[in-house]
Motif scaffolding. Sequence first.
Motif, short mmCIF file in Angstrom:
data_model
loop_
_atom_site.label_atom_id
_atom_site.label_comp_id
_atom_site.label_asym_id
_atom_site.label_seq_id
_atom_site.Cartn_x
_atom_site.Cartn_y
_atom_site.Cartn_z
N ALA A 94 0.81 -1.22 0.00
CA ALA A 94 0.00 0.00 0.00
C ALA A 94 0.84 1.27 0.00
CB ALA A 94 -0.94 0.00 1.19
N SER A 95 1.94 1.28 0.76
CA SER A 95 2.71 2.50 0.87
C SER A 95 4.17 2.21 1.16
CB SER A 95 2.12 3.37 1.99
OG SER A 95 2.81 4.59 2.10
N THR A 96 5.04 2.94 0.50
CA THR A 96 6.47 2.86 0.79
C THR A 96 6.96 4.27 1.05
OG1 THR A 96 7.09 3.07 -1.55
CG2 THR A 96 6.83 0.84 -0.69
N SER A 97 8.00 4.39 1.85
CA SER A 97 8.55 5.69 2.21
C SER A 97 10.07 5.62 2.23
CB SER A 97 8.01 6.09 3.59
OG SER A 97 8.58 7.30 4.01
N THR A 98 10.70 6.62 1.64
CA THR A 98 12.15 6.70 1.56
C THR A 98 12.59 8.13 1.79
OG1 THR A 98 12.14 4.95 -0.12
CG2 THR A 98 14.12 6.25 0.03
N CYS A 99 13.76 8.32 2.36
CA CYS A 99 14.32 9.65 2.55
C CYS A 99 15.46 9.83 1.55
CB CYS A 99 14.84 9.81 3.98
SG CYS A 99 15.48 11.46 4.32
N VAL A 100 15.41 10.91 0.77
CA VAL A 100 16.45 11.20 -0.22
C VAL A 100 17.19 12.45 0.21
CG1 VAL A 100 16.89 11.80 -2.62
CG2 VAL A 100 15.11 10.13 -2.08
N SER A 101 18.52 12.35 0.32
CA SER A 101 19.34 13.50 0.71
C SER A 101 19.43 14.50 -0.43
CB SER A 101 20.75 13.03 1.07
OG SER A 101 20.71 12.20 2.20
N VAL A 102 19.11 15.75 -0.14
CA VAL A 102 19.26 16.84 -1.10
C VAL A 102 19.85 18.04 -0.36
CG1 VAL A 102 17.37 16.12 -2.64
CG2 VAL A 102 16.88 17.67 -0.76
N ASP A 103 20.62 18.87 -1.07
CA ASP A 103 21.25 20.04 -0.46
C ASP A 103 20.42 21.30 -0.60
OD1 ASP A 103 23.43 18.49 0.28
OD2 ASP A 103 24.48 18.88 -1.61
N GLY A 104 19.50 21.32 -1.55
CA GLY A 104 18.69 22.49 -1.81
C GLY A 104 17.55 22.11 -2.73
N PRO A 105 16.85 23.10 -3.31
CA PRO A 105 15.74 22.78 -4.22
C PRO A 105 16.22 21.84 -5.33
CG PRO A 105 15.78 25.12 -3.72
CD PRO A 105 17.04 24.55 -3.14
N THR A 106 15.45 20.78 -5.54
CA THR A 106 15.81 19.73 -6.50
C THR A 106 14.57 19.33 -7.28
OG1 THR A 106 17.43 18.93 -4.89
CG2 THR A 106 16.90 17.45 -6.70
N VAL A 107 14.75 19.06 -8.56
CA VAL A 107 13.64 18.65 -9.41
C VAL A 107 13.10 17.30 -8.91
CG1 VAL A 107 12.98 18.03 -11.78
CG2 VAL A 107 14.57 19.89 -11.39
N ALA A 108 11.78 17.17 -8.83
CA ALA A 108 11.14 15.97 -8.30
C ALA A 108 11.56 14.71 -9.04
CB ALA A 108 9.62 16.13 -8.32
#
Length: 196
Positions: A83-97
């Motif tokens: 039903a649902s998965t969740s992940t954390c992605v490291s970004v330094d600033g605004p990033t294109v989806a």
Amino acid sequence: MTLTKIRTAAAGSLAAAGLLIALAGCSTPAANQPSASASSAPASAGASSSAASSSPASSSASGEPCAGVKVIVDSGALKQSAASTSTCVSVDGPTVASKVLDEAKIKTEGTTQYPDAVCRVNGVPAADFDIKHKDGTYREECKGMPAAFAYWSIWIKPASGKWEYAQEGLATQQVKPGESLELLFTVDNEPAAPAA
């Protein structure tokens, strides 16, 4: 006017409205969030990818806050897979989806006619899967615009705020550290928005 003509006219209006919203996601951002149409609009745009690199994705399953962008895929309305998965992605600033999704190893597919429309996420819904909706069953072929009653939508949640329907497609929508990005599959307008 007969009931059949009314239903046909309503279905045509919904399809046209959905096409306009999806195509708007490919152009400039709207100044305001869509009102009631956000919960009934067909798939938001976006299967494009960016070639830039960033830090690898890390799991947020430990319950710790995500310092980057929390990415959620919710296909629960389909009852086809997890039903649902969740992940954390490291970004330094605004990033294109689309880049954030690439880093999270989430693959989106467009349609033959509208390559930027989100038709499948990690192969869901499968081409041979019967999507049950109030008027019967439907199979997503990813040829034209996804059905107005069964589609993926894109949502953004600020670090402290409420979920908002994305104003752009994945190829142009920016997300920032502390924000959440959700791909939500909706059948017959349920769920109308991501869970809090």
